[in-house]
Design an enzyme around this catalytic site. Structure first.
Site, PDB file in Angstrom:
ATOM      1  CG  ASP A   1       5.679   3.389   1.551  1.00 48.04           C
ATOM      2  OD1 ASP A   1       5.708   4.004   2.634  1.00 48.04           O
ATOM      3  OD2 ASP A   1       4.626   3.207   0.921  1.00 48.04           O
TER       4      ASP A   1
ATOM      5  CE  LYS B   1      -0.060   5.408   7.558  1.00 48.98           C
ATOM      6  NZ  LYS B   1      -1.435   5.883   7.743  1.00 48.98           N
TER       7      LYS B   1
ATOM      8  CG  PHE C   1      -1.936   1.144   1.127  1.00 44.92           C
ATOM      9  CD1 PHE C   1      -3.162   0.938   0.518  1.00 44.92           C
ATOM     10  CD2 PHE C   1      -1.651   2.408   1.634  1.00 44.92           C
ATOM     11  CE1 PHE C   1      -4.096   1.976   0.410  1.00 44.92           C
ATOM     12  CE2 PHE C   1      -2.571   3.443   1.529  1.00 44.92           C
ATOM     13  CZ  PHE C   1      -3.795   3.218   0.924  1.00 44.92           C
TER      14      PHE C   1
END
Length: 395
Positions: A216, A246, A129
């Site tokens: 990532d 995040k 993702f």
């Protein structure tokens, strides 16, 4: 609380949260919940941490935004700190993880174009993702989230996660490959932790083929794995590009794409930009987060807590039917069942605990790095009891 003025892309949300403090949040009826998902790995310092709150209040009283037409001291300070802690050379600031990954994809495309490739290709993995923009959506290994958005961009080759041989096969079948984009631990894919030699083997392959190794770390960075960046678990390994977001702002939107070596020289004046990226408010938040992680020894704490939590869950769920595996790295923890288990989310709420189920059948735990030992024990015992009850009813 619901309004038709909002697009319905998030479905029917049944819980309204109105306040947070430390590792807890409260709903509009005054009920308290221990937050074991942290806004999906965002609030690593818990809610309303004094250091972040103070920094935001001070910056809000000083200067919120000027754009990247001008130098921004907090942006430069955060860039220097990230570069120093990561071993990378420079950084581009964005507003989110998806935008940070877009920047990484653009770096790879730019390298390919400079090499004269008509269609530069990036290797990505099944179950990944990377975001919901068109490019990151295409890189994401989930057909469900791609549905309805065709035509998707070209230039992505998909292989199974944790499978270097599959990448070598793509090398034999395709020209114009320029990069590998991979998560060190798959988050949305079910907290899938690869073999210890996976990243080192990818690094060696990228060095051999002159590709970019792009990691990532939107969900794995900022101390959650037990290192500031998860790749730092591999001694001496450095990616060419790494993205984070995040947990960097503890709730304030910020993303960062860090680059090294040839990748750090690809963006030149006017080749990429962002109106809000790296603004004073977001960068003050990022500095407060990094300084607090260091001063409160929270990265080391995350590694210890994660080991204890996984060990306790394994012990309490040993022999439990329908539990396939308990796994994790630091405070990235997954409990995989052999069947869908989304109802566990609502059951946990009745016990005052917020959890998440991802990939359909994996209970995902992403608690704050500020957990106490008692709170860690509460998460383990509550989740284990819920899973055991669920498994018994399914038997």
């Amino acid at each position: 609380m619901a309004t038709p003025a909002l697009m319905q892309n998030y479905g029917n949300r049944t819980l309204t949260l109105v306040r947070g403090e430390g590792n807890y949040v409260w709903d509009d009826a005054g009920r308290r919940y221990l937050d074991a998902i942290s806004g999906i790995a965002v609030c690593g310092l818990g809610h309303c941490h004094p250091a972040v709150t103070e920094a935001l209040q001070d910056q809000a009283n000083t200067l919120l935004h000027v754009s990247n037409l001008y130098n921004i001291p907090a942006q430069e300070q955060l860039a220097d700190k990230l570069v120093g802690l990561s071993g990378m050379d420079n950084v581009f600031f964005s507003n989110s993880g998806a935008e940070a990954n877009e920047a990484a994809i653009k770096l790879a495309r730019k390298l390919g174009n400079e090499r004269g490739y008509a269609c530069p290709k990036i290797i990505v993995t099944e179950g990944a993702f990377h975001g919901r923009t068109l490019a990151t959506l295409t890189a994401t290994g989930n057909a469900k989230v791609q549905q309805g958005f065709a035509p998707l961009p070209e230039g992505f080759l998909r292989v199974p996660f944790n499978d270097v041989a599959a990448i070598e096969q793509k090398l034999a079948e395709h020209d114009e490959i320029v990069a590998i984009l991979v998560e060190p631990v798959q988050g949305e894919g079910g907290i899938r932790v690869p073999d210890a030699d996976y990243l080192p083997r990818l690094r060696a392959l990228c060095d051999q083929q002159d590709w970019l190794l792009m990691l990532d770390e939107i969900q794995t960075a900022n101390g959650r794995s037990g290192k500031l960046f998860a790749y730092q678990h591999c001694d001496g390994l450095l990616p060419d590009v790494v993205t984070t977001a995040k947990g960097l702002g503890n709730g304030v939107p910020i993303g960062a794409c860090l680059a090294r070596g040839k990748a750090a020289e690809l963006f030149t004046a006017g080749s990429h930009g962002s109106t809000f990226g790296g603004n004073p408010l977001a960068c003050r938040a990022g500095l407060a987060v990094l300084n607090t992680l260091e001063s409160e020894w929270l990265i080391e704490r995350a590694e210890k807590l994660g080991t204890q939590l996984v060990d306790q869950l394994k012990s309490e769920l040993a022999g439990c039917p329908h539990v396939s595996e308990v796994r994790g790295l630091g405070l990235l923890i997954g409990i995989e069942l052999d069947r869908p288990c989304a109802e566990l989310v609502d059951l946990a709420r009745t016990q005052g605990l917020l959890i998440n189920v991802t990939a359909g059948n994996v209970v995902r735990l992403l608690p704050p790095l500020t957990l106490s030992d008692a709170e860690r024990n509460q998460i383990a015992t509550t989740v284990a009891a819920l899973v055991r009850d669920f498994a018994q009813q399914a038997a």
